[in-house]
Write a protein that holds these residues in place. Structure first.
Motif, PDB file in Angstrom:
ATOM      1  N   LYS A  73      54.565  21.355  54.380  1.00  0.00           N
ATOM      2  CA  LYS A  73      54.417  22.741  54.843  1.00  0.00           C
ATOM      3  C   LYS A  73      55.694  23.552  54.584  1.00  0.00           C
ATOM      4  O   LYS A  73      56.798  23.085  54.843  1.00  0.00           O
ATOM      5  CB  LYS A  73      54.119  22.778  56.347  1.00  0.00           C
ATOM      6  N   ALA A  74      55.502  24.749  54.067  1.00  0.00           N
ATOM      7  CA  ALA A  74      56.646  25.643  53.853  1.00  0.00           C
ATOM      8  C   ALA A  74      57.125  26.156  55.206  1.00  0.00           C
ATOM      9  O   ALA A  74      56.313  26.442  56.089  1.00  0.00           O
ATOM     10  CB  ALA A  74      56.216  26.811  52.977  1.00  0.00           C
ATOM     11  N   THR A  75      58.452  26.217  55.376  1.00  0.00           N
ATOM     12  CA  THR A  75      58.958  26.727  56.654  1.00  0.00           C
ATOM     13  C   THR A  75      58.919  28.268  56.659  1.00  0.00           C
ATOM     14  O   THR A  75      58.896  28.893  57.698  1.00  0.00           O
ATOM     15  CB  THR A  75      60.404  26.244  56.913  1.00  0.00           C
ATOM     16  N   LYS A  76      58.921  28.856  55.458  1.00  0.00           N
ATOM     17  CA  LYS A  76      58.864  30.319  55.367  1.00  0.00           C
ATOM     18  C   LYS A  76      57.649  30.718  54.544  1.00  0.00           C
ATOM     19  O   LYS A  76      57.326  30.048  53.549  1.00  0.00           O
ATOM     20  CB  LYS A  76      60.121  30.847  54.676  1.00  0.00           C
ATOM     21  N   THR A  77      57.008  31.798  54.921  1.00  0.00           N
ATOM     22  CA  THR A  77      55.846  32.249  54.145  1.00  0.00           C
ATOM     23  C   THR A  77      56.231  33.435  53.260  1.00  0.00           C
ATOM     24  O   THR A  77      57.220  34.124  53.508  1.00  0.00           O
ATOM     25  CB  THR A  77      54.689  32.686  55.078  1.00  0.00           C
ATOM     26  N   LEU A  78      55.415  33.665  52.235  1.00  0.00           N
ATOM     27  CA  LEU A  78      55.688  34.774  51.327  1.00  0.00           C
ATOM     28  C   LEU A  78      55.357  36.107  51.983  1.00  0.00           C
ATOM     29  O   LEU A  78      54.339  36.243  52.651  1.00  0.00           O
ATOM     30  CB  LEU A  78      54.859  34.616  50.045  1.00  0.00           C
ATOM     31  N   GLN A  79      56.244  37.075  51.799  1.00  0.00           N
ATOM     32  CA  GLN A  79      56.010  38.426  52.295  1.00  0.00           C
ATOM     33  C   GLN A  79      56.454  39.407  51.209  1.00  0.00           C
ATOM     34  O   GLN A  79      56.930  38.977  50.159  1.00  0.00           O
ATOM     35  CB  GLN A  79      56.797  38.656  53.582  1.00  0.00           C
ATOM     36  N   ASN A  80      56.314  40.701  51.447  1.00  0.00           N
ATOM     37  CA  ASN A  80      56.750  41.680  50.458  1.00  0.00           C
ATOM     38  C   ASN A  80      58.210  42.056  50.692  1.00  0.00           C
ATOM     39  O   ASN A  80      58.612  42.280  51.837  1.00  0.00           O
ATOM     40  CB  ASN A  80      55.884  42.950  50.535  1.00  0.00           C
ATOM     41  N   CYS A  81      58.971  42.147  49.605  1.00  0.00           N
ATOM     42  CA  CYS A  81      60.378  42.558  49.696  1.00  0.00           C
ATOM     43  C   CYS A  81      60.438  43.953  50.314  1.00  0.00           C
ATOM     44  O   CYS A  81      59.668  44.834  49.939  1.00  0.00           O
ATOM     45  CB  CYS A  81      60.989  42.539  48.285  1.00  0.00           C
ATOM     46  N   GLN A  82      61.360  44.142  51.240  1.00  0.00           N
ATOM     47  CA  GLN A  82      61.448  45.444  51.936  1.00  0.00           C
ATOM     48  C   GLN A  82      61.894  46.568  51.012  1.00  0.00           C
ATOM     49  O   GLN A  82      61.695  47.738  51.294  1.00  0.00           O
ATOM     50  CB  GLN A  82      62.418  45.329  53.113  1.00  0.00           C
ATOM     51  N   LYS A  83      62.494  46.191  49.889  1.00  0.00           N
ATOM     52  CA  LYS A  83      63.000  47.211  48.981  1.00  0.00           C
ATOM     53  C   LYS A  83      62.028  47.505  47.836  1.00  0.00           C
ATOM     54  O   LYS A  83      61.709  48.654  47.552  1.00  0.00           O
ATOM     55  CB  LYS A  83      64.345  46.762  48.416  1.00  0.00           C
ATOM     56  N   CYS A  84      61.555  46.427  47.175  1.00  0.00           N
ATOM     57  CA  CYS A  84      60.739  46.658  45.973  1.00  0.00           C
ATOM     58  C   CYS A  84      59.283  46.233  46.137  1.00  0.00           C
ATOM     59  O   CYS A  84      58.460  46.524  45.275  1.00  0.00           O
ATOM     60  CB  CYS A  84      61.360  45.961  44.765  1.00  0.00           C
ATOM     61  N   GLY A  85      58.960  45.516  47.189  1.00  0.00           N
ATOM     62  CA  GLY A  85      57.565  45.128  47.430  1.00  0.00           C
ATOM     63  C   GLY A  85      57.130  43.834  46.764  1.00  0.00           C
ATOM     64  O   GLY A  85      56.012  43.368  46.956  1.00  0.00           O
ATOM     65  N   GLU A  86      58.037  43.222  45.977  1.00  0.00           N
ATOM     66  CA  GLU A  86      57.668  41.960  45.310  1.00  0.00           C
ATOM     67  C   GLU A  86      57.656  40.802  46.315  1.00  0.00           C
ATOM     68  O   GLU A  86      58.223  40.915  47.399  1.00  0.00           O
ATOM     69  CB  GLU A  86      58.656  41.655  44.178  1.00  0.00           C
ATOM     70  N   ALA A  87      57.041  39.683  45.906  1.00  0.00           N
ATOM     71  CA  ALA A  87      56.924  38.534  46.808  1.00  0.00           C
ATOM     72  C   ALA A  87      58.271  37.869  47.053  1.00  0.00           C
ATOM     73  O   ALA A  87      59.072  37.712  46.138  1.00  0.00           O
ATOM     74  CB  ALA A  87      55.961  37.523  46.203  1.00  0.00           C
ATOM     75  N   THR A 112      60.440  35.125  50.261  1.00  0.00           N
ATOM     76  CA  THR A 112      60.372  34.462  51.568  1.00  0.00           C
ATOM     77  C   THR A 112      61.389  35.075  52.535  1.00  0.00           C
ATOM     78  O   THR A 112      61.451  34.716  53.693  1.00  0.00           O
ATOM     79  CB  THR A 112      60.663  32.942  51.417  1.00  0.00           C
ATOM     80  N   ASN A 113      62.217  36.000  52.022  1.00  0.00           N
ATOM     81  CA  ASN A 113      63.216  36.657  52.877  1.00  0.00           C
ATOM     82  C   ASN A 113      62.903  38.154  52.983  1.00  0.00           C
ATOM     83  O   ASN A 113      61.926  38.619  52.415  1.00  0.00           O
ATOM     84  CB  ASN A 113      64.610  36.456  52.287  1.00  0.00           C
ATOM     85  N   ASN A 114      63.765  38.903  53.662  1.00  0.00           N
ATOM     86  CA  ASN A 114      63.524  40.346  53.755  1.00  0.00           C
ATOM     87  C   ASN A 114      63.641  41.010  52.396  1.00  0.00           C
ATOM     88  O   ASN A 114      62.896  41.915  52.072  1.00  0.00           O
ATOM     89  CB  ASN A 114      64.536  40.987  54.719  1.00  0.00           C
ATOM     90  N   LEU A 115      64.633  40.524  51.617  1.00  0.00           N
ATOM     91  CA  LEU A 115      64.829  41.053  50.265  1.00  0.00           C
ATOM     92  C   LEU A 115      64.509  39.969  49.256  1.00  0.00           C
ATOM     93  O   LEU A 115      64.800  38.790  49.491  1.00  0.00           O
ATOM     94  CB  LEU A 115      66.287  41.468  50.064  1.00  0.00           C
TER      95      LEU A 115
END
Ligand code: SF4
Ligand code: ZN
Length: 317
Positions: A283-297, A299-302
């Motif tokens: 299991k991944a400890t972090k999930t994919l989200q959108n970058c706060q700056k550019c919207g790309e995938a 696991t962190n804020n950026l």
């Protein structure tokens, strides 16, 4: 009298002997086997869909030039699918220009669409500038040039593929490249990444175009031979930053060991195929989200690309 070795499949003179099964091959059978193996690899790992638009990453090196040539032959049988070429210009003086020349030459010869993207235009800096700003490796700069280059190239290739409407990205990674990546993940103990190294292209995030490596089971020596007998010119000089890569150590190990064990890379890749279902339960400890700056995938804020840009801009201020 010179007795020439004959092809194992016909009466023609052999031009190549495969070290792992001792098959001797004439030109026609060599070409046929390469194309058939790529076809089998695509089918085995369900790499392409029937009405797909395949973006092939073409750097101008042997792997990408051979891949473009082989894929146009393979996909010729599937007129509903389409191949487009994408070249990323990292901005490496004295190196990238030549690769670009070979990429353009073959894309034109095969009468394909060619889309060129650059670090400079999309990121604001080319690789030479980034390395100059980040400073000396080991002093101010933490990682080798390939790490920064890889972050930006992956991001830009994905953006480019999306922009040209591709549903899959095909890259020229060969059998040794794949074995090398598997070993690197073993060395790092990165079981998550080892499981993610999935030859079946999967959509894991809405912004990410899945990737395929049709040469996953094709040895490098056969790609070089394919280029040679089919008169495919490619860039032979090495990138000036390649010496900084840790990969080089693993690569040397592979090529030395392979001399005594010709099946080495096949065993490593097939081994990963076998254990992948188990690894994918990690299991991944972090999930994919959108970058706060550019919207790309990410696991962190950026995403790593935006992180790098912020870092460079902070040094430049
Ligand atoms: Fe980029 Fe490294 Fe490849 Fe050069 S060798 S193009 S720096 S990844
Ligand atoms: Zn970002």
């Amino acid at each position: 009298m010179v007795v020439r070795m004959k092809c194992s499949f016909c009466k023609q003179d052999a031009i190549y002997v495969r070290p792992y099964d001792k098959s001797a091959l004439c030109i026609a059978h060599f070409n046929e086997k390469i194309i058939r193996r790529v076809q089998k690899t695509i089918t085995k790992y369900k790499m392409f869909v029937r009405k797909g638009r395949i973006a092939v990453g073409v750097s101008g090196g042997k792997d990408s030039i051979a891949l473009l040539d082989v894929l146009t032959k393979v996909e010729h049988k599937f007129p509903e699918s389409e191949i487009v070429a994408i070249t990323i210009d990292e901005g490496i003086e004295g190196y990238r220009e030549e690769g670009m020349k070979f990429a353009k030459k073959h894309v034109e010869r095969l009468d394909l669409e060619h889309h060129i993207f650059s670090f400079k235009k999309d990121f604001g800096y080319d690789l030479d500038e980034i390395i100059r700003i980040l400073g000396e490796r080991g002093n101010e700069r933490e990682y080798g040039a390939c790490s920064y280059c890889g972050i930006l190239r992956r991001k830009l290739l994905n953006l480019a593929a999306r922009e040209v409407g591709a549903n899959v990205i095909a890259t020229g990674h060969n059998l040794e490249d794949e074995a090398e990546t598997i070993l690197l993940n073993v060395i790092r103990g990165d079981t998550l990444q080892l499981g993610r190294l999935d030859p079946h292209p999967r959509k894991i995030h809405e912004t990410l175009i899945p990737r395929a490596k049709p040469f996953r089971l094709t040895p490098q020596a056969e790609i070089v031979m394919y280029c040679y007998i089919n008169d495919l010119e490619y860039q032979e000089i090495q990138c000036p930053y390649a010496v900084e890569a840790f990969r080089g150590i693993v690569r040397d190990f592979i090529f030395k060991t392979q001399e005594k064990q010709p099946m080495l890379c096949f065993s490593i890749v097939r081994g990963q195929d076998k254990i992948r279902p188990v690894l994918q339960t990690v299991k991944a400890t972090k999930t994919l989200q959108n970058c706060q700056k550019c919207g790309e995938a990410t696991t962190n804020n950026l995403c790593k690309g935006c992180w790098l840009k912020e870092k460079i801009e902070s040094i430049e201020q």
